[in-house]
Design a protein around this motif. Structure first.
Motif, PDB file in Angstrom:
ATOM      1  N   UNK A 164      26.739 -11.116 -16.151  1.00  0.00           N
ATOM      2  CA  UNK A 164      26.024  -9.949 -16.127  1.00  0.00           C
ATOM      3  C   UNK A 164      24.375 -10.266 -14.800  1.00  0.00           C
ATOM      4  N   UNK A 165      24.464 -11.939 -15.113  1.00  0.00           N
ATOM      5  CA  UNK A 165      23.517 -12.160 -14.624  1.00  0.00           C
ATOM      6  C   UNK A 165      23.744 -12.057 -12.780  1.00  0.00           C
ATOM      7  N   UNK A 166      25.136 -11.769 -12.765  1.00  0.00           N
ATOM      8  CA  UNK A 166      25.618 -11.736 -11.183  1.00  0.00           C
ATOM      9  C   UNK A 166      25.102 -10.661 -10.602  1.00  0.00           C
ATOM     10  N   UNK A 167      25.456  -9.879 -11.688  1.00  0.00           N
ATOM     11  CA  UNK A 167      25.300  -7.774 -11.197  1.00  0.00           C
ATOM     12  C   UNK A 167      23.760  -7.919 -11.181  1.00  0.00           C
ATOM     13  N   UNK A 168      22.985  -8.381 -11.590  1.00  0.00           N
ATOM     14  CA  UNK A 168      21.850  -8.040 -12.064  1.00  0.00           C
ATOM     15  C   UNK A 168      21.127  -8.511 -10.473  1.00  0.00           C
ATOM     16  N   UNK A 169      21.496  -9.516 -10.191  1.00  0.00           N
ATOM     17  CA  UNK A 169      20.979 -10.140  -8.433  1.00  0.00           C
ATOM     18  C   UNK A 169      21.939 -10.071  -7.919  1.00  0.00           C
ATOM     19  N   UNK A 170      22.575  -9.023  -7.870  1.00  0.00           N
ATOM     20  CA  UNK A 170      23.391  -7.736  -7.046  1.00  0.00           C
ATOM     21  C   UNK A 170      22.300  -6.651  -6.748  1.00  0.00           C
ATOM     22  N   UNK A 171      21.908  -5.856  -7.869  1.00  0.00           N
ATOM     23  CA  UNK A 171      20.758  -5.264  -7.844  1.00  0.00           C
ATOM     24  C   UNK A 171      19.598  -5.068  -7.728  1.00  0.00           C
ATOM     25  N   UNK A 172      18.992  -5.831  -7.349  1.00  0.00           N
ATOM     26  CA  UNK A 172      17.157  -6.221  -6.644  1.00  0.00           C
ATOM     27  C   UNK A 172      17.225  -6.406  -5.051  1.00  0.00           C
ATOM     28  N   UNK A 173      16.054  -6.082  -4.672  1.00  0.00           N
ATOM     29  CA  UNK A 173      16.129  -6.788  -3.310  1.00  0.00           C
ATOM     30  C   UNK A 173      15.220  -8.396  -3.772  1.00  0.00           C
ATOM     31  N   UNK A 174      15.391  -8.969  -4.106  1.00  0.00           N
ATOM     32  CA  UNK A 174      13.794 -10.117  -4.833  1.00  0.00           C
ATOM     33  C   UNK A 174      14.708 -11.311  -5.162  1.00  0.00           C
ATOM     34  N   UNK A 175      14.925 -12.389  -4.648  1.00  0.00           N
ATOM     35  CA  UNK A 175      14.893 -13.196  -5.440  1.00  0.00           C
ATOM     36  C   UNK A 175      13.995 -14.702  -5.060  1.00  0.00           C
ATOM     37  N   UNK A 176      14.102 -15.496  -6.250  1.00  0.00           N
ATOM     38  CA  UNK A 176      13.735 -16.859  -5.978  1.00  0.00           C
ATOM     39  C   UNK A 176      14.195 -17.815  -6.736  1.00  0.00           C
ATOM     40  N   UNK A 177      13.556 -19.126  -6.951  1.00  0.00           N
ATOM     41  CA  UNK A 177      14.356 -20.272  -7.156  1.00  0.00           C
ATOM     42  C   UNK A 177      12.837 -20.956  -8.356  1.00  0.00           C
ATOM     43  N   UNK A 178      13.482 -21.598  -9.410  1.00  0.00           N
ATOM     44  CA  UNK A 178      12.863 -22.002 -10.196  1.00  0.00           C
ATOM     45  C   UNK A 178      13.437 -23.571 -11.100  1.00  0.00           C
ATOM     46  N   UNK A 179      12.926 -24.377 -11.630  1.00  0.00           N
ATOM     47  CA  UNK A 179      13.529 -25.436 -12.288  1.00  0.00           C
ATOM     48  C   UNK A 179      14.885 -24.998 -12.947  1.00  0.00           C
ATOM     49  N   UNK A 180      14.305 -24.125 -13.874  1.00  0.00           N
ATOM     50  CA  UNK A 180      15.484 -23.985 -14.778  1.00  0.00           C
ATOM     51  C   UNK A 180      16.135 -22.809 -14.442  1.00  0.00           C
ATOM     52  N   UNK A 181      16.384 -22.101 -13.745  1.00  0.00           N
ATOM     53  CA  UNK A 181      17.788 -20.763 -13.729  1.00  0.00           C
ATOM     54  C   UNK A 181      18.900 -20.992 -13.434  1.00  0.00           C
ATOM     55  N   UNK A 182      19.120 -19.671 -14.067  1.00  0.00           N
ATOM     56  CA  UNK A 182      19.982 -19.598 -14.858  1.00  0.00           C
ATOM     57  C   UNK A 182      21.599 -20.099 -13.885  1.00  0.00           C
ATOM     58  N   UNK A 183      21.471 -19.664 -12.518  1.00  0.00           N
ATOM     59  CA  UNK A 183      22.081 -19.953 -11.279  1.00  0.00           C
ATOM     60  C   UNK A 183      21.936 -20.779 -10.875  1.00  0.00           C
ATOM     61  N   UNK A 184      22.342 -21.805 -11.353  1.00  0.00           N
ATOM     62  CA  UNK A 184      23.050 -23.578  -9.884  1.00  0.00           C
ATOM     63  C   UNK A 184      21.894 -23.738  -8.876  1.00  0.00           C
ATOM     64  N   UNK A 185      22.567 -22.440  -8.177  1.00  0.00           N
ATOM     65  CA  UNK A 185      22.572 -22.486  -6.264  1.00  0.00           C
ATOM     66  C   UNK A 185      21.219 -22.498  -6.614  1.00  0.00           C
ATOM     67  N   UNK A 186      20.004 -21.228  -7.545  1.00  0.00           N
ATOM     68  CA  UNK A 186      18.400 -21.408  -7.119  1.00  0.00           C
ATOM     69  C   UNK A 186      18.169 -21.730  -8.038  1.00  0.00           C
ATOM     70  N   UNK A 187      17.915 -23.464  -8.452  1.00  0.00           N
ATOM     71  CA  UNK A 187      16.824 -24.817  -8.904  1.00  0.00           C
ATOM     72  C   UNK A 187      16.380 -24.969  -8.065  1.00  0.00           C
TER      73      UNK A 187
END
Length: 132
Positions: A1-24
């Motif tokens: 579900x997170x991957x689909x949500x990531x495709x349907x946005x025009x914004x991404x950001x990193x944070x300390x405890x992001x669900x996506x390990x590549x965006x920590x």
């Protein structure tokens, strides 16, 4: 579900405890001041990338992507300890027709981290996520 949500946005950001390990948040063995200087030099050498502003006091660099898909990136540099600095990204793609970028902003952040990893000594990702 997170991957689909990531495709349907025009914004991404990193944070300390992001669900996506590549965006920590990523940590580097460098001082805050040297990290900002290294990042600024790196961005200025990249084709199609324009440094819009640098604020050493706030630890932020604003970058405009002008080649290919247009995007605006804010890089945040935070000193955690002496010679340990965290680097985070907030990327927004300029999408004129659709309200999403099919994961381009996420890919852009990953590409930026890959370039930074070659310029600064990488320590790890999400190192302080357990403390939150």
């Amino acid at each position: 579900m997170q991957k689909l949500k990531g495709l349907l946005t025009n914004h991404s950001e990193t944070r300390e405890n992001h669900a996506d390990e590549e965006l920590r948040s990523r940590y580097y063995k460098i001082t805050n001041k040297n990290a900002i200087k290294t990042l600024q030099d790196l961005f200025q050498k990249m084709e199609g990338v324009m440094v819009k502003s640098v604020s050493e006091e706030h630890g932020e660099i604003a970058v405009q992507i002008t080649k290919g898909k247009k995007a605006f990136i804010v890089v945040t540099v935070i000193s955690v300890r002496p010679f340990e600095t965290a680097v985070d990204f907030s990327a927004t793609t300029d999408t004129k027709i659709l309200p999403f970028d099919f994961g381009y902003s996420r890919q852009l952040i990953k590409q930026m981290y890959d370039r930074i990893d070659k310029s600064m000594t990488y320590i790890g990702s999400g190192l302080n996520s357990e403390s939150k």
